[in-house]
Enzyme design. Structure first.
Site, short mmCIF file in Angstrom:
data_model
loop_
_atom_site.label_atom_id
_atom_site.label_comp_id
_atom_site.label_asym_id
_atom_site.label_seq_id
_atom_site.Cartn_x
_atom_site.Cartn_y
_atom_site.Cartn_z
N ASP A 76 0.86 -1.19 0.00
CA ASP A 76 0.00 0.00 0.00
C ASP A 76 0.90 1.24 0.00
O ASP A 76 1.69 1.44 0.92
CB ASP A 76 -0.90 -0.03 1.25
N ASP A 79 -3.30 2.49 -5.83
CA ASP A 79 -2.08 2.49 -5.04
C ASP A 79 -1.95 1.32 -4.09
O ASP A 79 -1.14 1.36 -3.17
CB ASP A 79 -1.96 3.81 -4.27
N GLU A 80 -2.72 0.26 -4.26
CA GLU A 80 -2.51 -0.89 -3.40
C GLU A 80 -2.84 -2.17 -4.13
O GLU A 80 -3.69 -2.20 -5.02
CB GLU A 80 -3.32 -0.79 -2.10
MG LIG Z 1 -2.41 3.97 0.16
#
Ligand SMILES: [Mg+2]
Length: 396
Positions: free
Chosen positions: A10, A104-105
């Site tokens: 993350d 973003d993860e």
């Molecule tokens: Mg994040």
């Protein structure tokens, strides 16, 4: 075989960190990315800002009250998509088994690397170093035997670290965490758990499964009982099998005219097209989401004969879907989503009426955007739309 082969990676305050790459004056100070209009909401806050109580999904006005020196930066979504593609390229340089949860993860199943690297923790450290060295971005990594614990572990790792939960200590790790931190537990389930007096995941783990089944139904009750005991059969599903790719935008002022809505759809069509292309995907079904000022939400879908990823086709279908909604006025949010996804490397049967010249143009637009940024080229109409929308945002 590694006992904990699942990584949850993350990125730390991703939007803020991407902005910091472009503007060094944003480093080390409280920064948030978000809307500044009257409906402005924080999308991402730096750790310096979080110390003041600033967090994502908070109205920008509230954030500024809590932290008056907060620098609020307008989001640059195209840039986030581009950097996200680079982040996912790093993930895929380790393993093809990458399941993205958002820009973003992602989950990575790194079990296949055991002949190349000493441990899953070594993989996690290596991924973090590569993201830092190649892209200048911090990330946190959770490492566990199953997805749901890996997700909780990355949270424990934040910011900018690795957190490894050995299989033998996962029960102890879970026991004290709040039930609300369980991934996939929605408000309805939480309310039901609260009525049972549940506070922690440990409370769920020690509760008789029959109690959970009678409160939540057989499927949910057993699933939750298993999760709380560290049993999560869900595999990491590589993105080629992803279910949907979507984009949406909440507008600072309600959209009233069809012309403005069409222009907004053009921008969304471009963003969806670029998201599909960077993911190497095409969709067959397009869904239009429209939310009115009174928060009623309407969705309309259409499915094409062959899979597509071009912005012109997406735009054409989106306009058709908007046509099918009676009286679309006072629109606060528009979104486009692609489902029935196929890998773009699969050969598609060309549509008989496909306009090959246009496709060549789209390919070169995608190439220029990949090299120089998504704002570098695009339909002239979109540019005009941006200007008039900016004008609309100015206080009257
Ligand atoms: Mg994040």
């Amino acid at each position: 075989v590694w006992p904990e082969p699942i990584l949850h990676v993350d990125m730390d305050s991703f939007f803020v960190e991407v902005e910091r790459l472009a503007d060094a004056s944003l480093r080390g100070i409280p920064v948030a990315v978000g809307g500044s209009g009257r409906r402005g909401v924080i999308a991402s806050a730096s750790y310096e800002a979080r110390r003041f109580g600033v967090h994502s999904a908070q109205p920008t006005a509230t954030a500024l009250r809590m932290c008056p020196e907060l620098r609020v930066v307008a989001p640059s979504h195209d840039r986030y998509s581009e950097v996200s593609a680079a982040v996912f390229e790093v993930f895929r340089s380790y393993t093809p088994v990458v399941e993205g949860l958002s820009l973003d993860e992602a989950f990575l199943d790194v079990g296949g690397l055991r002949l190349h690297l000493p441990s899953a923790v070594a993989v996690g450290e290596s991924v973090r170093k590569k993201l830092r060295d190649d892209l200048g971005l911090p990330a946190s990594v959770g490492i566990a035997s199953v997805k749901f614990i890996a997700k909780l572990a990355s949270k424990a790792a934040k910011p900018d670290d690795v957190f490894h939960v050995p299989a033998e200590s996962q029960k102890a790790f879970l026991a004290d965490l709040g039930a609300e931190s369980m991934w996939g537990v929605g408000p309805a389930t939480l309310a039901a758990l609260e009525r049972l007096g549940v506070e922690t995941i440990g409370d769920i783990a020690t509760m008789p499964v029959e109690t959970l089944v009678s409160a939540l139904g057989p499927t949910n009750g057993r699933h939750l009982h298993d999760l709380a005991n560290g049993i999560d059969p869900r595999a990491v599903v590589p993105d080629a099998e992803a279910k949907s790719v979507s984009v949406e935008e909440t507008y600072p002022y309600d959209l009233e005219t069809r012309n403005v809505m069409d222009t907004s759809l053009l921008g969304l069509a471009q963003r969806l097209s670029s998201r599909l292309r960077v993911s190497g995907l095409r969709c067959r079904t397009l869904t239009l989401k429209l939310r009115k000022a009174d928060f009623t939400t309407v969705t309309r879908s259409t499915t094409a004969e062959t899979a597509f990823d071009g912005s012109r086709q997406i735009y054409g279908l989106a306009v058709g879907l908007l046509d099918s909604i009676a009286d679309p006025r006072a629109v606060r949010l528009l979104g486009l989503g692609g489902t029935s996804l196929e890998s773009a490397s699969e050969p598609v049967q060309r549509q008989l009426d496909a306009d090959e010249d246009w496709e060549r143009v789209e390919d070169s637009v995608a190439e220029v955007q990949a090299r120089f940024g998504a704002g570098s080229v695009g339909p002239a109409r979109l540019l005009k739309g941006r200007i008039s929308r900016n004008r609309g945002e100015e206080p009257r």
